[in-house]
Motif scaffolding. Structure first.
Motif, PDB file in Angstrom:
ATOM      1  N   TYR A  39       7.930  -3.805  14.339  1.00 59.06           N
ATOM      2  CA  TYR A  39       7.462  -2.850  15.354  1.00 59.06           C
ATOM      3  C   TYR A  39       8.643  -2.107  15.964  1.00 59.06           C
ATOM      4  O   TYR A  39       8.561  -0.899  16.240  1.00 59.06           O
ATOM      5  CB  TYR A  39       6.690  -3.583  16.459  1.00 59.06           C
ATOM      6  CG  TYR A  39       5.286  -4.021  16.080  1.00 59.06           C
ATOM      7  CD1 TYR A  39       4.501  -3.259  15.225  1.00 59.06           C
ATOM      8  CD2 TYR A  39       4.737  -5.189  16.631  1.00 59.06           C
ATOM      9  CE1 TYR A  39       3.204  -3.664  14.902  1.00 59.06           C
ATOM     10  CE2 TYR A  39       3.450  -5.596  16.320  1.00 59.06           C
ATOM     11  CZ  TYR A  39       2.692  -4.835  15.440  1.00 59.06           C
ATOM     12  OH  TYR A  39       1.417  -5.233  15.126  1.00 59.06           O
ATOM     13  N   GLN A  40       9.714  -2.841  16.208  1.00 52.77           N
ATOM     14  CA  GLN A  40      10.909  -2.241  16.824  1.00 52.77           C
ATOM     15  C   GLN A  40      11.442  -1.103  15.952  1.00 52.77           C
ATOM     16  O   GLN A  40      11.784  -0.031  16.448  1.00 52.77           O
ATOM     17  CB  GLN A  40      11.992  -3.320  16.995  1.00 52.77           C
ATOM     18  CG  GLN A  40      13.285  -2.818  17.626  1.00 52.77           C
ATOM     19  CD  GLN A  40      13.293  -2.984  19.135  1.00 52.77           C
ATOM     20  OE1 GLN A  40      12.592  -3.843  19.695  1.00 52.77           O
ATOM     21  NE2 GLN A  40      14.073  -2.157  19.795  1.00 52.77           N
ATOM     22  N   LYS A  41      11.520  -1.354  14.637  1.00 52.15           N
ATOM     23  CA  LYS A  41      12.038  -0.333  13.719  1.00 52.15           C
ATOM     24  C   LYS A  41      11.152   0.917  13.747  1.00 52.15           C
ATOM     25  O   LYS A  41      11.651   2.050  13.768  1.00 52.15           O
ATOM     26  CB  LYS A  41      12.110  -0.888  12.291  1.00 52.15           C
ATOM     27  CG  LYS A  41      13.175  -1.961  12.082  1.00 52.15           C
ATOM     28  CD  LYS A  41      13.159  -2.474  10.644  1.00 52.15           C
ATOM     29  CE  LYS A  41      14.138  -3.630  10.427  1.00 52.15           C
ATOM     30  NZ  LYS A  41      15.529  -3.220  10.558  1.00 52.15           N
ATOM     31  N   ALA A  42       9.844   0.696  13.712  1.00 56.31           N
ATOM     32  CA  ALA A  42       8.925   1.835  13.724  1.00 56.31           C
ATOM     33  C   ALA A  42       8.932   2.538  15.073  1.00 56.31           C
ATOM     34  O   ALA A  42       8.894   3.773  15.153  1.00 56.31           O
ATOM     35  CB  ALA A  42       7.515   1.368  13.379  1.00 56.31           C
ATOM     36  N   ALA A  43       9.000   1.743  16.155  1.00 58.10           N
ATOM     37  CA  ALA A  43       8.994   2.302  17.512  1.00 58.10           C
ATOM     38  C   ALA A  43      10.207   3.185  17.751  1.00 58.10           C
ATOM     39  O   ALA A  43      10.117   4.240  18.391  1.00 58.10           O
ATOM     40  CB  ALA A  43       8.948   1.169  18.535  1.00 58.10           C
ATOM     41  N   GLU A  44      11.349   2.765  17.230  1.00 57.88           N
ATOM     42  CA  GLU A  44      12.579   3.544  17.419  1.00 57.88           C
ATOM     43  C   GLU A  44      12.537   4.855  16.641  1.00 57.88           C
ATOM     44  O   GLU A  44      13.306   5.766  16.926  1.00 57.88           O
ATOM     45  CB  GLU A  44      13.785   2.710  16.976  1.00 57.88           C
ATOM     46  CG  GLU A  44      14.107   1.587  17.963  1.00 57.88           C
ATOM     47  CD  GLU A  44      15.193   0.645  17.461  1.00 57.88           C
ATOM     48  OE1 GLU A  44      15.587   0.784  16.266  1.00 57.88           O
ATOM     49  OE2 GLU A  44      15.644  -0.209  18.238  1.00 57.88           O
ATOM     50  N   GLN A  45      11.631   4.946  15.666  1.00 58.63           N
ATOM     51  CA  GLN A  45      11.450   6.212  14.939  1.00 58.63           C
ATOM     52  C   GLN A  45      10.368   7.074  15.585  1.00 58.63           C
ATOM     53  O   GLN A  45      10.016   8.130  15.065  1.00 58.63           O
ATOM     54  CB  GLN A  45      11.078   5.936  13.477  1.00 58.63           C
ATOM     55  CG  GLN A  45      12.214   5.349  12.638  1.00 58.63           C
ATOM     56  CD  GLN A  45      11.932   5.484  11.159  1.00 58.63           C
ATOM     57  OE1 GLN A  45      11.835   6.598  10.630  1.00 58.63           O
ATOM     58  NE2 GLN A  45      11.784   4.354  10.487  1.00 58.63           N
ATOM     59  N   GLY A  46       9.826   6.592  16.719  1.00 59.06           N
ATOM     60  CA  GLY A  46       8.873   7.396  17.473  1.00 59.06           C
ATOM     61  C   GLY A  46       7.429   7.122  17.159  1.00 59.06           C
ATOM     62  O   GLY A  46       6.545   7.888  17.584  1.00 59.06           O
ATOM     63  N   ASN A  47       7.126   6.036  16.425  1.00 62.15           N
ATOM     64  CA  ASN A  47       5.727   5.715  16.111  1.00 62.15           C
ATOM     65  C   ASN A  47       5.055   5.162  17.368  1.00 62.15           C
ATOM     66  O   ASN A  47       5.405   4.094  17.859  1.00 62.15           O
ATOM     67  CB  ASN A  47       5.685   4.692  14.972  1.00 62.15           C
ATOM     68  CG  ASN A  47       4.266   4.400  14.529  1.00 62.15           C
ATOM     69  OD1 ASN A  47       3.561   3.636  15.170  1.00 62.15           O
ATOM     70  ND2 ASN A  47       3.862   5.006  13.419  1.00 62.15           N
ATOM     71  N   GLN A  78      12.767   1.093   2.875  1.00 61.41           N
ATOM     72  CA  GLN A  78      13.339   2.435   2.732  1.00 61.41           C
ATOM     73  C   GLN A  78      13.210   3.256   4.019  1.00 61.41           C
ATOM     74  O   GLN A  78      13.570   4.432   4.040  1.00 61.41           O
ATOM     75  CB  GLN A  78      12.663   3.174   1.575  1.00 61.41           C
ATOM     76  CG  GLN A  78      12.869   2.521   0.215  1.00 61.41           C
ATOM     77  CD  GLN A  78      12.334   3.391  -0.903  1.00 61.41           C
ATOM     78  OE1 GLN A  78      12.857   4.477  -1.181  1.00 61.41           O
ATOM     79  NE2 GLN A  78      11.266   2.932  -1.544  1.00 61.41           N
ATOM     80  N   GLY A  79      12.656   2.615   5.072  1.00 58.34           N
ATOM     81  CA  GLY A  79      12.575   3.296   6.360  1.00 58.34           C
ATOM     82  C   GLY A  79      11.307   4.080   6.598  1.00 58.34           C
ATOM     83  O   GLY A  79      11.232   4.847   7.572  1.00 58.34           O
ATOM     84  N   TRP A  80      10.274   3.884   5.723  1.00 60.02           N
ATOM     85  CA  TRP A  80       9.025   4.632   5.926  1.00 60.02           C
ATOM     86  C   TRP A  80       8.288   4.036   7.124  1.00 60.02           C
ATOM     87  O   TRP A  80       7.906   2.881   7.124  1.00 60.02           O
ATOM     88  CB  TRP A  80       8.166   4.570   4.670  1.00 60.02           C
ATOM     89  CG  TRP A  80       7.043   5.574   4.698  1.00 60.02           C
ATOM     90  CD1 TRP A  80       5.744   5.330   4.951  1.00 60.02           C
ATOM     91  CD2 TRP A  80       7.154   6.981   4.477  1.00 60.02           C
ATOM     92  NE1 TRP A  80       5.014   6.478   4.907  1.00 60.02           N
ATOM     93  CE2 TRP A  80       5.858   7.531   4.622  1.00 60.02           C
ATOM     94  CE3 TRP A  80       8.206   7.839   4.181  1.00 60.02           C
ATOM     95  CZ2 TRP A  80       5.600   8.893   4.469  1.00 60.02           C
ATOM     96  CZ3 TRP A  80       7.942   9.189   4.029  1.00 60.02           C
ATOM     97  CH2 TRP A  80       6.663   9.709   4.175  1.00 60.02           C
ATOM     98  N   VAL A  81       8.092   4.843   8.147  1.00 61.66           N
ATOM     99  CA  VAL A  81       7.684   4.338   9.446  1.00 61.66           C
ATOM    100  C   VAL A  81       6.286   3.711   9.436  1.00 61.66           C
ATOM    101  O   VAL A  81       6.062   2.666  10.071  1.00 61.66           O
ATOM    102  CB  VAL A  81       7.782   5.453  10.516  1.00 61.66           C
ATOM    103  CG1 VAL A  81       6.809   6.572  10.228  1.00 61.66           C
ATOM    104  CG2 VAL A  81       7.582   4.899  11.915  1.00 61.66           C
ATOM    105  N   SER A  82       5.311   4.309   8.748  1.00 65.48           N
ATOM    106  CA  SER A  82       3.951   3.748   8.750  1.00 65.48           C
ATOM    107  C   SER A  82       3.926   2.378   8.065  1.00 65.48           C
ATOM    108  O   SER A  82       3.144   1.493   8.453  1.00 65.48           O
ATOM    109  CB  SER A  82       2.967   4.701   8.073  1.00 65.48           C
ATOM    110  OG  SER A  82       3.180   4.756   6.683  1.00 65.48           O
ATOM    111  N   ALA A  83       4.805   2.195   7.045  1.00 64.08           N
ATOM    112  CA  ALA A  83       4.885   0.894   6.370  1.00 64.08           C
ATOM    113  C   ALA A  83       5.484  -0.145   7.310  1.00 64.08           C
ATOM    114  O   ALA A  83       5.043  -1.308   7.333  1.00 64.08           O
ATOM    115  CB  ALA A  83       5.713   1.010   5.095  1.00 64.08           C
ATOM    116  N   GLN A  84       6.489   0.262   8.076  1.00 73.16           N
ATOM    117  CA  GLN A  84       7.106  -0.664   9.031  1.00 73.16           C
ATOM    118  C   GLN A  84       6.076  -1.119  10.079  1.00 73.16           C
ATOM    119  O   GLN A  84       5.972  -2.318  10.393  1.00 73.16           O
ATOM    120  CB  GLN A  84       8.295   0.014   9.711  1.00 73.16           C
ATOM    121  CG  GLN A  84       9.460   0.271   8.768  1.00 73.16           C
ATOM    122  CD  GLN A  84      10.568   1.091   9.416  1.00 73.16           C
ATOM    123  OE1 GLN A  84      10.330   1.835  10.377  1.00 73.16           O
ATOM    124  NE2 GLN A  84      11.773   0.982   8.885  1.00 73.16           N
TER     125      GLN A  84
END
Length: 322
Positions: free
Chosen positions: A285-293, A255-261
């Motif tokens: 990691y890429q998905k989370a990184a692109e959200q600024g994590n 669902q796009g939740w960054v901490s879960a990614q």
């Protein structure tokens, strides 16, 4: 048949038949008929006006019979059967049609009754329509008021939680749950039972919080799914279980939740709860990184630097480190 015929016919009848009192309660009308040699019927007299006004539908006499029928389309039922002696062709007959006015009055009353009934039914329908409209408006108003109350209680509950006033927070949040079973309210009730950093450890109960997290996560609330994954990962309030952690991380990450990614990437990188897979780790990691994590950005830089799950690329490593 011209008017001269009717004049002469009327005159002959006046000479041979008694006059009808037309003023007598205005309830009678006369009809002059003439039966020819072939028993064809002709008419004159008061009913001629009714013919011209299309009030009389049919005046007929069956050939060779002695029955004359008068029908009118103005009235529901005006059928006068008169027996006449038609055995003498060419003779004139004067028929008295009774109760015409009475039947017309009955017709008018019936029409007025129908109109009144139709009007009453229309008014009743309009009343019912207005009633349904008002009920709908009241329902919408209640829904709006309820939604506002729910939002207010949810906001107050979160504020009380942040202020570490858990009893008031739970009181507000339980009202929300009672009204809507809201997933965020369920999650925050769990937070209240688990407490926060700085709280006295004696009042913190992760095990009591866990059912509330699960209720929220079962509704598909991404944040609650991630929290539940953390609890299984850390064994807080429940036995440590990486497989369960991965299951809930995966639901939340989808669902796009960054901490879960990010945490799903860690599980793949370290082979926790899932087979070790650097390529999958890079993907999450890429998905989370692109959200600024920033943690995911750092991990992604590390994997590019060491060529794990991706071709070694120092420039990319520097990019993500930066």
């Amino acid at each position: 048949m011209d008017n001269n015929y009717f004049e002469s016919l009327a005159n002959s009848i006046q000479d041979s038949e008694p006059k009808t009192n037309k003023t007598q309660e205005n309830s009678e009308a006369t009809l002059t008929v003439k039966v020819d040699i072939n028993c064809k019927l002709y008419c004159d007299g008061d009913f001629l006006d009714l013919f011209e006004a299309n009030k009389v539908k049919k005046i007929s006499i069956p050939t060779g019979q002695h029955l004359i029928t008068i029908e009118s389309e103005q009235f529901d039922e005006i059928t006068e059967d008169q027996v006449i002696d038609a055995m003498e062709p060419g003779k004139n007959y004067l028929l008295l049609v009774k109760d015409l006015k009475e039947k017309e009055d009955i017709f008018k009353k019936n029409q007025e009754s129908k109109i009144a009934q139709a009007t009453a039914e229309k008014e009743e329908k309009e009343k019912e329509k207005d009633k349904r409209k008002k009920e709908k408006e009241q329902d919408e108003l209640k829904k709006t008021q309820l939604a506002q109350e729910v939002q207010d209680n949810l906001q107050k509950g979160k504020e009380y939680y942040e202020a570490h006033i858990y009893d008031l927070a739970i009181s507000c949040l339980e009202k929300v749950v009672a009204a809507t079973n809201d997933a965020e309210a369920l999650l925050y009730i769990g937070f209240c039972y688990e407490g926060q950093d700085g709280d006295d450890e004696s009042i913190r109960d992760a095990a009591k919080a866990l059912p509330w997290y699960r209720k929220s996560a079962d509704q598909g609330f991404a944040r609650a799914q991630a929290v539940l994954g953390h609890r299984y990962r850390d064994g807080r309030g429940v036995g440590q279980n990486y497989v369960e952690a991965v299951k809930w991380y995966r639901k939340s990450a989808a669902q796009g939740w960054v901490s879960a990614q990010y945490n799903l990437g860690i599980c793949y990188e370290n082979g926790k709860g899932v087979g070790q897979d650097y390529a999958k780790a890079v993907e999450w990691y890429q998905k989370a990184a692109e959200q600024g994590n920033d943690y995911a950005q750092c991990e992604l830089g590390y994997l590019y630097e060491n060529g794990k799950g991706v071709g070694q690329d120092y420039a990319k490593a520097v990019e993500w480190y930066q």
